[in-house]
Motif scaffolding. Structure first.
Motif, PDB file in Angstrom:
ATOM      1  N   THR A 556      31.440  -9.720  78.133  1.00 22.64           N
ATOM      2  CA  THR A 556      32.376  -8.715  77.635  1.00 22.64           C
ATOM      3  C   THR A 556      31.975  -8.250  76.242  1.00 22.64           C
ATOM      4  OG1 THR A 556      34.093  -9.840  78.890  1.00 22.64           O
ATOM      5  CG2 THR A 556      34.808  -8.211  77.295  1.00 22.64           C
ATOM      6  N   TYR A 557      31.607  -9.186  75.382  1.00 20.62           N
ATOM      7  CA  TYR A 557      31.202  -8.835  74.022  1.00 20.62           C
ATOM      8  C   TYR A 557      29.930  -7.988  74.026  1.00 20.62           C
ATOM      9  CZ  TYR A 557      34.652 -11.963  71.963  1.00 20.62           C
ATOM     10  OH  TYR A 557      35.825 -12.544  71.576  1.00 20.62           O
ATOM     11  N   VAL A 558      28.978  -8.342  74.876  1.00 19.32           N
ATOM     12  CA  VAL A 558      27.736  -7.574  74.957  1.00 19.32           C
ATOM     13  C   VAL A 558      28.022  -6.160  75.450  1.00 19.32           C
ATOM     14  CG1 VAL A 558      25.504  -7.402  76.111  1.00 19.32           C
ATOM     15  CG2 VAL A 558      26.305  -9.619  75.274  1.00 19.32           C
ATOM     16  N   LEU A 559      28.881  -6.056  76.461  1.00 17.02           N
ATOM     17  CA  LEU A 559      29.247  -4.748  76.979  1.00 17.02           C
ATOM     18  C   LEU A 559      29.911  -3.888  75.905  1.00 17.02           C
ATOM     19  CD1 LEU A 559      29.437  -2.887  79.449  1.00 17.02           C
ATOM     20  CD2 LEU A 559      31.602  -3.991  80.009  1.00 17.02           C
ATOM     21  N   LEU A 560      30.835  -4.511  75.150  1.00 15.75           N
ATOM     22  CA  LEU A 560      31.520  -3.778  74.085  1.00 15.75           C
ATOM     23  C   LEU A 560      30.539  -3.356  72.992  1.00 15.75           C
ATOM     24  CD1 LEU A 560      34.113  -2.759  72.778  1.00 15.75           C
ATOM     25  CD2 LEU A 560      34.487  -5.058  71.858  1.00 15.75           C
ATOM     26  N   SER A 561      29.627  -4.258  72.641  1.00 17.06           N
ATOM     27  CA  SER A 561      28.632  -3.950  71.618  1.00 17.06           C
ATOM     28  C   SER A 561      27.745  -2.787  72.042  1.00 17.06           C
ATOM     29  CB  SER A 561      27.779  -5.190  71.341  1.00 17.06           C
ATOM     30  OG  SER A 561      26.735  -4.899  70.454  1.00 17.06           O
ATOM     31  N   ASN A 562      27.298  -2.806  73.298  1.00 20.77           N
ATOM     32  CA  ASN A 562      26.446  -1.729  73.797  1.00 20.77           C
ATOM     33  C   ASN A 562      27.188  -0.396  73.843  1.00 20.77           C
ATOM     34  OD1 ASN A 562      24.404  -3.570  74.112  1.00 20.77           O
ATOM     35  ND2 ASN A 562      24.752  -3.884  76.301  1.00 20.77           N
ATOM     36  N   MET A 563      28.482  -0.471  74.195  1.00 23.45           N
ATOM     37  CA  MET A 563      29.265   0.749  74.270  1.00 23.45           C
ATOM     38  C   MET A 563      29.453   1.361  72.879  1.00 23.45           C
ATOM     39  SD  MET A 563      33.034   1.320  75.901  1.00 23.45           S
ATOM     40  CE  MET A 563      33.816   0.444  74.567  1.00 23.45           C
ATOM     41  N   CYS A 564      29.737   0.506  71.896  1.00 30.22           N
ATOM     42  CA  CYS A 564      29.886   0.993  70.522  1.00 30.22           C
ATOM     43  C   CYS A 564      28.573   1.588  70.011  1.00 30.22           C
ATOM     44  CB  CYS A 564      30.337  -0.142  69.606  1.00 30.22           C
ATOM     45  SG  CYS A 564      32.021  -0.721  69.933  1.00 30.22           S
ATOM     46  N   ALA A 565      27.466   0.961  70.359  1.00 29.22           N
ATOM     47  CA  ALA A 565      26.161   1.480  69.950  1.00 29.22           C
ATOM     48  C   ALA A 565      25.888   2.834  70.592  1.00 29.22           C
ATOM     49  CB  ALA A 565      25.070   0.480  70.326  1.00 29.22           C
ATOM     50  N   ARG A 566      26.335   2.987  71.819  1.00 24.24           N
ATOM     51  CA  ARG A 566      26.132   4.259  72.525  1.00 24.24           C
ATOM     52  C   ARG A 566      26.812   5.414  71.795  1.00 24.24           C
ATOM     53  NH1 ARG A 566      25.058   5.880  77.820  1.00 24.24           N
ATOM     54  NH2 ARG A 566      26.131   7.777  78.482  1.00 24.24           N
ATOM     55  N   PHE A 567      27.975   5.115  71.208  1.00 25.30           N
ATOM     56  CA  PHE A 567      28.722   6.145  70.496  1.00 25.30           C
ATOM     57  C   PHE A 567      28.402   6.167  68.997  1.00 25.30           C
ATOM     58  CE2 PHE A 567      31.881   5.268  74.032  1.00 25.30           C
ATOM     59  CZ  PHE A 567      31.518   6.393  74.766  1.00 25.30           C
ATOM     60  N   GLY A 568      27.387   5.397  68.592  1.00 22.18           N
ATOM     61  CA  GLY A 568      26.969   5.395  67.201  1.00 22.18           C
ATOM     62  C   GLY A 568      27.923   4.688  66.260  1.00 22.18           C
ATOM     63  N   MET A 569      28.745   3.766  66.781  1.00 21.10           N
ATOM     64  CA  MET A 569      29.734   3.045  65.962  1.00 21.10           C
ATOM     65  C   MET A 569      29.103   1.738  65.478  1.00 21.10           C
ATOM     66  SD  MET A 569      32.834   3.870  68.639  1.00 21.10           S
ATOM     67  CE  MET A 569      34.129   3.085  67.705  1.00 21.10           C
ATOM     68  N   ASP A 571      29.163   0.052  62.665  1.00 24.65           N
ATOM     69  CA  ASP A 571      29.978  -0.934  61.962  1.00 24.65           C
ATOM     70  C   ASP A 571      30.707  -1.840  62.946  1.00 24.65           C
ATOM     71  OD1 ASP A 571      31.418   1.279  62.815  1.00 24.65           O
ATOM     72  OD2 ASP A 571      33.029   0.935  61.344  1.00 24.65           O
ATOM     73  N   ARG A 572      31.132  -1.253  64.055  1.00 23.64           N
ATOM     74  CA  ARG A 572      31.826  -2.059  65.064  1.00 23.64           C
ATOM     75  C   ARG A 572      30.843  -2.917  65.873  1.00 23.64           C
ATOM     76  NH1 ARG A 572      36.908   1.638  67.170  1.00 23.64           N
ATOM     77  NH2 ARG A 572      37.859   1.856  65.115  1.00 23.64           N
ATOM     78  N   VAL A 573      29.631  -2.427  66.032  1.00 23.38           N
ATOM     79  CA  VAL A 573      28.598  -3.262  66.657  1.00 23.38           C
ATOM     80  C   VAL A 573      28.402  -4.522  65.834  1.00 23.38           C
ATOM     81  CG1 VAL A 573      26.149  -3.431  67.234  1.00 23.38           C
ATOM     82  CG2 VAL A 573      27.401  -1.324  67.739  1.00 23.38           C
ATOM     83  N   ARG A 574      28.324  -4.347  64.502  1.00 15.57           N
ATOM     84  CA  ARG A 574      28.147  -5.479  63.609  1.00 15.57           C
ATOM     85  C   ARG A 574      29.333  -6.441  63.681  1.00 15.57           C
ATOM     86  NH1 ARG A 574      26.763  -2.663  59.891  1.00 15.57           N
ATOM     87  NH2 ARG A 574      28.772  -2.352  58.833  1.00 15.57           N
ATOM     88  N   ARG A 575      30.541  -5.888  63.763  1.00 16.13           N
ATOM     89  CA  ARG A 575      31.737  -6.729  63.839  1.00 16.13           C
ATOM     90  C   ARG A 575      31.761  -7.561  65.127  1.00 16.13           C
ATOM     91  NH1 ARG A 575      36.537  -2.663  63.133  1.00 16.13           N
ATOM     92  NH2 ARG A 575      37.585  -4.407  64.183  1.00 16.13           N
TER      93      ARG A 575
END
Length: 645
Positions: A556-569, A571-575
């Motif tokens: 779940t965390y990896v999926l969320l991280s990849n999704m945030c990266a897709r949208f250029g977020m 700071d949230r990837v780092r969090r």
């Protein structure tokens, strides 16, 4: 057999002795047919002395054809002759074939029917008759019939016999009527250790350990035997926080047997005290296969599969149960190849014969690996050795073919099974669902309704999953309402997960979020991943809902991280990455396997642990299309042979 009879010229051809001397050699249906033919051709079928001898001889036989023939002789020739008999010995012998028989086709209720015939024909009924009929009632949990027999025994004046009272207690306990057993116990003028132990065992099995302990404490010391102590230890072994009491009893026992040690080891394992269980194991004066199997199972469930396998290899002898435990342990830890290896070793061992559980686990491992050829081999073994498909073997076989990509063969197996239960339907519907055949899955669900097969919670999960993967939103909502309103099945998180997946795939994210917020059960990791997967292709306005989740699954965390990266977020990837580090959550590396010359080889991402890794990279090094990628992997291998993730 008749040939050998005719060759004996010392006796007339129609002598009864010719029949009697060959009875010990009679075992098969062919032998019975010859005996029957001789009785008919000689007229001995009417000879009461001979038929009585045959009935008494065959009722005690371990061979089913002989038992069935003894019943035929009794019902067709002996009932009228035995009417008004003072001695019910012959009747009791026939009743015993139903009360103590091992044949699955036998109906113990027939013993009650024969008791009715005895009463109808005026035959004397003694305490042994009652005890045998009560035993039959115990076998099939015939509480109502058992109570009728109890009432008749009271009218007959034999109910105060100690042996018969113990049979009554045992019958009521087996039928789950422990309160009636206690009434019999309290009215007994005299009790022995069997009376107390049966009552203690009854309380333990229905979870009333405190009442069992009261009886145990009131039991005179001279009556306490190993069964009394073992019953109490087993009772505390299944009770929450019962370890301390079980240990005290184990410590106080004047003597212990193998059962005592095994029960205490099981109690330690259930309480999470695996090291203490191992200490008892090492201290035991004698062990059996059950001892080894319990400890192997304990280590496997804790994820310490290497120790479990070491114990398995050290076993002086193995049986099918210990092999099943080892295979199940591998499956619980996601190690399917080794589970299949244990199965293949069993097949090659002449002293081990797989049972239904073995085959079910093996088919499950094959399904996880997708090894269709292996599955076909096991299917051939099943047919060759006469295993029935109306139980869990059939369920696992359907599931294996479906998950291995052969849905047509799965359907063929399903249709070939004459007596299906809900598990067969669930397996087939689930197979159709994972193949994206939602309409067929839904049609099969309607077919279940037409045939009056009652669906369970798993049925609805599979149907909802099929509807979700086929875009059948209307049918899926209909199925959910049928589950709640018609079948009164309370939706679980899995059902809500399918519903969320269904709306998310239909791009109705707001409806999916509303379902999560309003559902009466706590959403789990899988449900959040379902929603996030849908958000991955939509507007990033839905990301905030994912950020607030409190999940512990790495996926779940990896999926969320990849999704945030897709949208250029970023700071949230780092969090997200920082949260994973704080909670010590590690991503499980991807893996694959390949079969070469009958051996399976498993690889993790960037894995350098394989014994032939140098040769593998050398071969890949000369494969120009991926030469650059191989060079990168070689660097990883040289500096960090462990799996990278």
């Amino acid at each position: 057999m008749l040939t050998s009879v005719h060759s004996n010229h010392q006796q007339p051809w129609n002598s009864t002795r010719q029949t009697l001397i060959h009875l010990p050699n009679c075992k098969t249906q062919f032998d019975i047919n010859q005996i029957h033919a001789r009785l008919l051709t000689t007229g001995f079928i009417s000879n009461s002395y001979l038929t009585t001898k045959l009935i008494l001889n065959f009722t005690s036989s371990p061979h089913t054809p002989l038992i069935q023939f003894s019943r035929h002789l009794f019902f067709s020739n002996s009932i009228t002759r035995c009417s008004n008999a003072e001695d019910p010995f012959l009747w009791n012998a026939v009743i015993k074939t139903y009360s103590h028989g091992d044949d699955a086709d036998d109906d113990p209720k027939e013993a009650v029917f024969i008791l009715g015939l005895m009463i109808e024909n005026g035959v004397h009924v003694d305490k042994f008759t009652f005890s045998l009929v009560l035993k039959a009632c115990s076998r099939s949990r015939l509480a109502k019939e058992g109570m009728q027999v109890h009432g008749f025994s009271m009218k007959s004046g034999v109910v105060n016999d100690l042996y018969l009272q113990n049979c009554l207690i045992c019958m009521y306990v087996k039928c789950g009527r422990v309160e009636f057993a206690r009434q019999v116990f309290d009215k007994m003028r005299k009790r022995d250790s069997v009376s107390y132990n049966s009552m203690i065992d009854g309380y333990v099995k229905c979870g009333k350990v405190l009442l069992a302990r009261e009886l145990f404490d009131s039991l005179p010391m001279e009556m306490k035997n190993l069964r009394s102590w073992n019953c109490m230890i087993s009772g505390y072994g299944v009770v929450e926080d019962g370890f301390r009491m079980a240990w005290e009893l184990f410590d106080e026992m004047p003597e212990r047997d193998l059962v005592s040690w095994n029960l205490m080891i099981q109690c330690c394992i259930k309480s999470g005290k695996i090291d203490l269980a191992r200490a008892l194991f090492d201290k035991m004066p004698k062990r059996d296969v059950i001892t080894w199997a319990k400890l192997i199972d304990g280590y496997a469930k804790l994820g310490r599969i290497e120790i479990a396998r070491q114990l398995f290899d050290e076993m002086p002898e193995r049986d099918v149960i210990s092999c099943n435990v080892m295979m199940a342990g591998y499956m619980q830890n996601g190690i399917c190849l080794e589970a299949l290896e244990v199965f293949n070793n069993m097949i090659s061992d002449v002293n081990l014969a797989p049972d239904d559980t073995t085959l079910s686990i093996a088919l499950s491992a094959i399904a996880q690996l997708g090894l269709l050829d292996e599955g076909v081999t096991v299917h051939t073994y099943i047919n060759k050795n006469g295993f029935k498909l109306d139980g869990k073997v059939g369920v696992s076989l359907i599931d294996m073919y479906a998950k291995s990509g052969s849905i047509e063969t799965a359907m063929h197996v399903f249709k070939s099974i004459k007596e299906k239960n809900v598990d067969h339907w669930n397996s087939m519907i689930g197979g159709l669902a994972i193949h994206g055949l939602g309409k067929q899955a839904f049609d099969m669900f309607l077919e279940m309704h037409r045939l009056n097969v009652k669906p369970d919670a798993i049925t609805f999960v599979n149907v909802l999953n099929g509807c979700a993967h086929s875009g059948m939103l209307k049918e899926g909502v209909m199925c959910f309402e049928i589950m709640r309103r018609i079948h009164n099945v309370d939706p679980e998180v899995k059902h809500y997960g399918c519903l969320v997946d269904m709306f998310a795939r239909a791009r109705q994210i707001k409806v999916a979020i509303n379902i999560i917020e309003e559902m009466p059960v706590e959403p789990n990791d899988v449900l959040w991943r379902t929603l996030l997967s849908a958000c991955n292709n939509l507007e990033n306005g839905m990301v905030n809902h994912g950020i607030k989740m409190d999940s512990y699954g790495s996926g779940t965390y990896v999926l969320l991280s990849n999704m945030c990266a897709r949208f250029g977020m970023w700071d949230r990837v780092r969090r997200v990455r920082e949260t994973m580090k704080e909670r010590k959550i590690q991503k499980v590396p991807g893996r694959s396997w390949i079969e070469v010359d009958g051996s399976f080889h498993e690889f993790f991402v960037g894995d350098g642990s394989h014994a032939q890794v140098a040769e593998i990279y050398f071969m890949l090094d000369n494969w120009s299309p991926i030469k650059s990628q191989v060079g990168s992997l070689k660097v990883q291998y040289e500096h960090k042979p462990a799996a990278l993730f």
